[in-house]
Design an enzyme around this catalytic site. Structure first.
Site, short mmCIF file in Angstrom:
data_model
loop_
_atom_site.label_atom_id
_atom_site.label_comp_id
_atom_site.label_asym_id
_atom_site.label_seq_id
_atom_site.Cartn_x
_atom_site.Cartn_y
_atom_site.Cartn_z
NE ARG A 108 -20.55 3.14 -2.54
CZ ARG A 108 -21.07 1.79 -1.94
NH1 ARG A 108 -20.43 0.78 -2.13
NH2 ARG A 108 -22.79 2.25 -2.41
CB SER B 68 -0.69 -0.02 1.10
OG SER B 68 -0.87 1.39 1.25
CE1 TYR C 178 -4.17 -1.94 5.62
CE2 TYR C 178 -3.45 0.22 4.78
CZ TYR C 178 -3.59 -1.11 4.16
OH TYR C 178 -3.91 -1.42 2.99
CD GLU D 256 -2.14 4.89 5.21
OE1 GLU D 256 -2.62 5.61 4.35
OE2 GLU D 256 -2.47 5.87 6.19
P1 NAP Z 1 -11.28 -4.62 1.51
O1 NAP Z 1 -12.37 -4.48 0.69
O2 NAP Z 1 -11.67 -4.41 3.15
O3 NAP Z 1 -10.96 -6.46 1.77
C1 NAP Z 1 -10.49 -7.06 2.38
C2 NAP Z 1 -10.32 -8.57 2.16
O4 NAP Z 1 -9.85 -9.14 3.21
C3 NAP Z 1 -11.92 -8.92 2.38
O5 NAP Z 1 -12.56 -9.82 1.20
C4 NAP Z 1 -11.87 -9.63 3.84
O6 NAP Z 1 -12.75 -10.41 4.02
C5 NAP Z 1 -11.08 -10.25 3.14
N1 NAP Z 1 -10.44 -10.54 5.09
C6 NAP Z 1 -10.10 -9.33 5.84
N2 NAP Z 1 -9.56 -9.96 7.51
C7 NAP Z 1 -9.53 -11.88 6.93
C8 NAP Z 1 -8.73 -12.76 7.64
N3 NAP Z 1 -8.66 -12.64 8.80
N4 NAP Z 1 -8.44 -13.75 7.08
C9 NAP Z 1 -9.24 -13.97 5.59
N5 NAP Z 1 -9.79 -12.53 5.01
C10 NAP Z 1 -9.23 -12.05 5.63
O7 NAP Z 1 -9.98 -4.28 1.02
P2 NAP Z 1 -9.82 -3.98 -0.88
O8 NAP Z 1 -9.70 -2.15 -0.50
O9 NAP Z 1 -10.04 -4.89 -1.75
O10 NAP Z 1 -8.52 -4.13 -1.11
C11 NAP Z 1 -7.69 -5.04 -0.88
C12 NAP Z 1 -6.01 -5.25 -0.46
O11 NAP Z 1 -5.53 -4.08 -0.85
C13 NAP Z 1 -5.80 -5.19 0.78
O12 NAP Z 1 -5.03 -5.63 1.71
C14 NAP Z 1 -5.63 -4.09 1.19
O13 NAP Z 1 -5.12 -3.44 2.67
C15 NAP Z 1 -4.62 -3.19 0.16
N6 NAP Z 1 -4.68 -2.40 -0.68
C16 NAP Z 1 -6.51 -1.10 -0.90
C17 NAP Z 1 -6.17 -0.40 -1.16
C18 NAP Z 1 -7.56 0.26 -1.99
O14 NAP Z 1 -7.34 1.69 -2.43
N7 NAP Z 1 -8.44 -0.30 -2.26
C19 NAP Z 1 -4.58 0.79 -1.61
C20 NAP Z 1 -3.36 -0.50 -1.37
C21 NAP Z 1 -3.75 -1.14 -1.31
P3 NAP Z 1 -14.41 -10.21 4.73
O15 NAP Z 1 -14.91 -9.66 3.85
O16 NAP Z 1 -15.05 -11.73 5.12
O17 NAP Z 1 -14.53 -9.20 5.52
O1 G4F Z 2 -10.69 6.54 2.32
P1 G4F Z 2 -9.62 6.38 3.45
O2 G4F Z 2 -10.00 5.73 4.61
O3 G4F Z 2 -8.52 5.63 3.28
P2 G4F Z 2 -6.77 5.55 3.24
O4 G4F Z 2 -6.97 5.95 4.52
O5 G4F Z 2 -6.35 6.57 2.42
O6 G4F Z 2 -6.76 4.37 2.91
C1 G4F Z 2 -7.32 3.73 1.84
O7 G4F Z 2 -6.06 3.82 0.91
C2 G4F Z 2 -4.90 3.41 1.38
C3 G4F Z 2 -3.89 3.32 0.21
O8 G4F Z 2 -3.13 4.37 0.24
C4 G4F Z 2 -4.77 1.10 1.72
F1 G4F Z 2 -3.55 0.83 1.26
C5 G4F Z 2 -6.09 1.19 2.84
O9 G4F Z 2 -6.38 -0.12 2.78
C6 G4F Z 2 -6.93 1.65 2.28
O10 G4F Z 2 -7.92 0.99 1.27
O11 G4F Z 2 -8.99 7.99 3.96
C7 G4F Z 2 -8.37 8.71 2.80
C8 G4F Z 2 -8.82 9.87 3.52
C9 G4F Z 2 -7.90 9.75 4.71
O12 G4F Z 2 -6.26 11.01 4.61
C10 G4F Z 2 -9.33 10.13 5.95
O13 G4F Z 2 -7.89 10.95 6.92
O14 G4F Z 2 -10.27 10.54 4.03
C11 G4F Z 2 -9.83 11.54 5.18
N1 G4F Z 2 -10.99 11.22 5.61
C12 G4F Z 2 -12.04 12.58 6.32
N2 G4F Z 2 -13.14 12.36 6.08
C13 G4F Z 2 -12.18 10.20 5.86
C14 G4F Z 2 -13.02 11.25 6.13
N3 G4F Z 2 -11.77 9.05 6.06
C15 G4F Z 2 -12.50 8.66 6.34
N4 G4F Z 2 -12.61 7.15 5.50
N5 G4F Z 2 -13.59 8.76 7.34
C16 G4F Z 2 -14.40 9.96 6.96
O15 G4F Z 2 -15.04 10.18 6.95
#
Ligand code: NAP
Ligand code: G4F
Length: 369
Positions: free
Chosen positions: A202, A137, A160, A139
């Protein structure tokens, strides 16, 4: 050994029920793979994002198979890996919410950090010929100023991020120590109509739809100044596949190279439906984080030149795609610019499995690569 005896490529996805897992499963199925996913046992159904892909395993057409397990339970990880013998394993399972990781630091470390070691050690011990993808990530860059690339120093700002840095390095370590084909995709934020409702994009697009529908009055948010490099999730899962297709295991940054603040995302989301965000948004300190990542913007040049990955959808268009879908979900007729945007970007292979959105019951994909 797997691979040598099979005509069909087999992939295992942990986190298949999440946003990325569902798009990746669709992508791999459309490429002809047999796809296996690890799902957690829950007291309610947690497969909504992949239900449209599932067929009864007795159906000869079935290409998607689900297995109960947990990434922290090495016995189940080993069992699934040995049963499936995947050619490719995508480790997407994580406690992926940064704010929640401050409430559950130990659990987040176990799932998002140690879970990766469980996968890698099971692969190493079982001697399966598997290419391994780790969902790293942006992050992890935390405090380091943008643009961030593969050379940028990690400076985690959350439990995280600290867990993901462990997972990143254990992946590199298994590559260097044991010669595993293990790669990190360091992905910047990517969103979609399937994004979890508590992530900020979202939360905003859903609120816009509900405000238009008259079922929500206010939207409570935290830090509006933070900047993120937001892209469109289906483009990123194609990047994951390209990373594992690359014959040399390596680490790649995937992002758009652009960045917007939360406030900007709010502005163009509300403007899409003719509203002013200032009339609806209030700040609630419960959404602030003990430490914040202020500014993420990718330098994705390595991915562009090495694996030919070049995302097209940027944050303003992404907001429109997401709002269209959230408005359909509320029973509203949206401005509907999203479909045209995806077609223009060559992404009309992505169709949300929402009957109202598409007029179809199920997702249909053209080959995305
Ligand atoms: P997500 O929607 O939160 O999905 C996470 C998945 O992990 C879900 O299927 C969840 O299952 C599963 N999970 C959680 N705990 C588990 C456990 N103990 N054992 C097995 N499965 C488990 O995340 P995403 O946005 O698709 O992201 C996918 C991956 O990319 C994650 O590793 C996230 O950290 C990483 N990532 C995401 C972003 C982003 O912007 N989306 C960016 C960088 C990296 P349940 O449905 O049962 O909860
Ligand atoms: O949407 P966020 O919660 O995403 P964040 O923290 O960037 O993390 C996501 O992206 C990462 C990749 O860089 C992934 F690794 C991670 O798993 C996840 O998918 O927050 C985005 C920004 C933050 O700065 C947060 O402080 O939005 C700001 N924010 C402001 N108000 C909020 C809110 N975030 C959330 N979730 N909810 C709020 O009400």
């Amino acid at each position: 050994m797997n691979g040598a005896k099979r005509m069909t490529k087999v992939a295992l996805i942990t986190g298949i029920t999440g946003q990325d897992g569902s798009y990746l499963a669709e992508c791999l199925l459309s490429l002809g793979y047999e796809v296996h996913g690890m799902i957690r046992k829950a007291s309610t159904f947690n497969t909504a994002r992949i239900d449209h892909l599932y067929k009864d395993p007795h159906d000869p057409e079935a290409k998607l198979f689900l297995h109960y397990g947990d990434i922290t339970d090495s016995a189940s990880v080993t069992r699934i890996l040995e049963d499936v013998e995947p050619d490719e394993a995508y480790n997407l399972a994580a406690q992926s919410h940064v704010r929640v990781s401050f409430d559950m630091p130990v659990y987040t470390g176990q799932v998002s950090g140690i879970g990766t070691a469980c996968m890698l050690e099971s692969i190493r011990k079982s001697d399966i010929n598997t290419r391994f993808y780790q969902a790293s990530s942006s992050e992890m860059f935390g405090f380091s100023p943008p643009p961030q690339n593969e050379q940028t120093r990690f400076h985690p700002r959350s439990p995280y991020a600290a867990a993901k840095i462990y997972a990143y390095w254990i992946t590199v370590n298994y590559r260097e120590a044991y010669g595993l084909h293990a790669s990190n995709g360091i992905l910047f934020n990517h969103e979609s109509p399937r994004r979890g409702e508590t992530f900020v994009t979202r939360k905003i697009t859903r609120a816009v739809a509900r405000i238009v529908a008259g079922t929500q009055d206010k939207l409570y948010l935290g830090n509006l100044k933070a900047k993120r490099d937001w892209g469109y999730a289906p483009e990123y899962v194609v990047g994951m596949v390209h990373i594992l297709k690359h014959n040399t295991p390596d680490d790649f940054v995937l992002g758009t190279g652009t960045s917007n603040s939360v406030e900007e995302f709010l502005r163009f989301s509300f403007e899409y439906v003719g509203l002013d965000w200032n009339d609806y948004v209030e700040i609630d300190s419960r959404y602030l984080r003990p430490a914040e990542v202020e500014n993420l913007q990718a330098d994705p040049s390595k991915a562009r030149s090495t694996i030919g990955w070049n995302p097209k959808v940027l944050a303003p268009e992404l907001a429109k795609v997401m709002i269209d879908c959230d408005m359909f979900r509320c029973g509203l007729k949206p401005p509907d610019e999203g479909r045209e945007i995806l077609t223009r970007c060559g992404l009309d292979w992505v169709v949300e499995p929402i009957k109202e959105f598409t007029g179809q019951e199920v997702t249909t994909w053209r080959n995305p690569t």
